[in-house]
Design an enzyme around this catalytic site. Structure first.
Site, PDB file in Angstrom:
ATOM      1  N   GLU A   1       0.865  -1.175   0.000  1.00 49.02           N
ATOM      2  CA  GLU A   1       0.000   0.000   0.000  1.00 49.02           C
ATOM      3  C   GLU A   1       0.900   1.222   0.000  1.00 49.02           C
ATOM      4  OE1 GLU A   1      -3.083  -0.115  -0.519  1.00 49.02           O
ATOM      5  OE2 GLU A   1      -3.428  -2.247  -0.253  1.00 49.02           O
TER       6      GLU A   1
ATOM      7  N   CYS B   1      -1.810   9.473   2.485  1.00 51.88           N
ATOM      8  CA  CYS B   1      -1.431   8.865   1.205  1.00 51.88           C
ATOM      9  C   CYS B   1      -2.424   9.164   0.096  1.00 51.88           C
ATOM     10  CB  CYS B   1      -1.248   7.362   1.360  1.00 51.88           C
ATOM     11  SG  CYS B   1      -2.722   6.486   1.925  1.00 51.88           S
TER      12      CYS B   1
END
Length: 469
Positions: free
Chosen positions: A212, A246
């Site tokens: 991720e 993110c």
């Protein structure tokens, strides 16, 4: 803990798993216990996150980490029995009367490497999925946020047997050792650069990885969309955790004619969200001096190359060595460093591209982003954009919140990551989807064993005609 000790711990976990893989009841009990432990340690976690950042609002940690994590546990417990069900599928006609089905089985002992920006959520959310799938697990929170890592370690190791769930803490050297162990799966959240190192370290063991990562998530505003609403939602998503997210919008694409209106509404929004921002205790600080210096370096480079920087908060110096007030950057070009790397801070470049086709072409000419945001009310254009772009996820007319949908997968593509988690997709990530065929005592396939007599040759020819498209 050195590599040998880590490996011994992994061996003990794998042995315990083989002896008794967690049943449905054990998984449910563990999820409930994790929820209880999280509630018991809520205030300690909030204080630790505050300490790591120097300043972060209690409400932000609750809203962005604790509450989503508890809701994810609730969702997993509600759906786990159904997720674990054996699922029958239609069998191949020439293998009748066999039945065919698949079932999800746990992998074994998995390694989970968390990230500093949302240490609680990004360490424990994958753990929820791993527990639901029936695995044992070892956690490695990020050393960049040591206070929250220490609390997570204490709450996990105090409440769970080490041969089932355990947490280790340490520096980048420990992280390298951790990722080189022969786990049954490794789950990593962090930068693309470190993600490559994790994948390289896992390769000799053929350990599957979920990465991720991040990257530059663009936001495109169509000229017909209300600029005030777009500015409000973009700045809200950008400034959670002071941009250290993110999936924060990394840059905005819109026609140049919208610049002045967007600038005005962005200033109004930020001053409404964070009045007296230099004295506001709800505006998060930058995690450490190195990241603060990096952001200032990006701004200096952009200024030297002709950018116009617009201050969105109070026009004063940043309140301390760990704060950067929100800024827009106009007149950006591809030569600027802030258009070449993920910003991960409260700085939002505005790239002027006049039409949607060229905006999409720009996005497609760069690494595939973790998230894509598009502001438009025209369904035909929205569908065109979805067909002609690829990203980890998409939110239309808002930012960030697609990751809070438990029934949607979350994960990147290409440079922004591989694999998914959240809800059923997280359960699948930490499971083997195991195929099973159950044949009966008398089966048509028995007629096709050698030797191939004339009759069998005719049967095979008939099969060929039937199976031909």
């Amino acid at each position: 803990m050195n590599k040998s000790e880590l490996n011994d711990l992994l061996i003990r976990q794998q042995a315990a798993f083989k002896k008794a893989p967690p049943s449905f009841e054990k998984r449910m009990q563990t999820l409930k216990k994790l929820s209880d432990v999280l509630e018991e340690n809520k205030n300690s976690l909030i204080e630790a996150v505050f300490q790591d950042f120097g300043l972060r609002a209690r409400e932000e940690t609750l809203f962005l980490e604790i509450f989503p994590l508890q809701d994810e546990i609730r969702h997993a417990m509600k759906n786990l029995r159904n997720w674990m069900k054996r699922r029958y599928v239609p069998g191949a006609w020439f293998l009748l009367p066999s039945s065919a089905y698949y079932q999800f089985q746990p992998l074994g002992s998995v390694g989970i490497m968390g990230a500093w920006n949302y240490q609680v959520l990004l360490s424990l959310s994958p753990l929820v999925d791993a527990i639901a799938a029936g695995n044992h697990a070892i956690l490695k929170p990020s050393e960049i946020a040591p206070a929250s890592a220490a609390v997570i370690k204490e709450m996990i190791n105090k409440n769970f047997p080490e041969e089932y769930i355990h947490c280790v803490t340490g520096d980048a050297g420990l992280a390298r050792d951790f990722s080189s162990l022969a786990f049954d799966h490794i789950f990593f959240t962090g930068s693309t650069r470190v993600g490559k190192l994790v994948m390289e370290a896992a390769a000799p063991n053929l350990t599957p990885v979920t990465l991720e990562l991040g990257g530059k998530s663009p936001a495109i505003i169509h000229h017909s969309y209300p600029v005030k609403l777009a500015a409000k939602r973009l700045m809200a998503g950008k400034l959670f955790n002071a941009g250290q997210t993110c999936v924060a919008p990394d840059y905005v694409i819109m026609p140049a004619a919208m610049n002045s209106e967007f600038e005005r509404h962005a200033i109004e929004t930020v001053q409404k969200f964070y009045p007296n921002i230099n004295e506001n205790d709800q505006y998060t600080s930058i995690i450490n001096k190195d990241h603060h210096d990096r952001l200032n370096s990006l701004l200096e480079d952009a200024t030297d190359k002709g950018a116009r920087i617009v201050e969105l908060g109070d026009k004063k110096a940043d309140r301390d060595s760990r704060s950067i007030t929100p800024k827009l950057v106009f007149n950006v070009s591809s030569e600027m460093q802030l258009m070449q790397e993920e910003i991960f801070g409260p700085v939002l470049p505005v790239l002027n591209i006049e039409n949607m086709e060229d905006a999409v072409a720009y996005v497609n000419d760069h690494p595939k982003p973790l998230a894509l945001y598009y502001f438009d009310n025209k369904k035909k254009r929205i569908n065109w954009l979805l067909r002609n772009t690829l990203s980890g996820g998409v939110t239309i007319n808002d930012t960030i919140y697609h990751l809070a949908q438990h029934n949607l997968p979350f994960g990147g593509v290409g440079a922004s990551g591989m694999g998914h988690y959240h809800g059923f997709d997280g359960f699948k990530t930490f499971s083997k989807k195991r195929a099973v065929m159950h044949q009966k005592s008398l089966a048509a396939s028995d007629l096709l064993h050698p030797p191939f007599t004339d009759l069998k040759k005719k049967l095979i020819q008939i099969m060929g005609r039937i199976t031909k498209v």
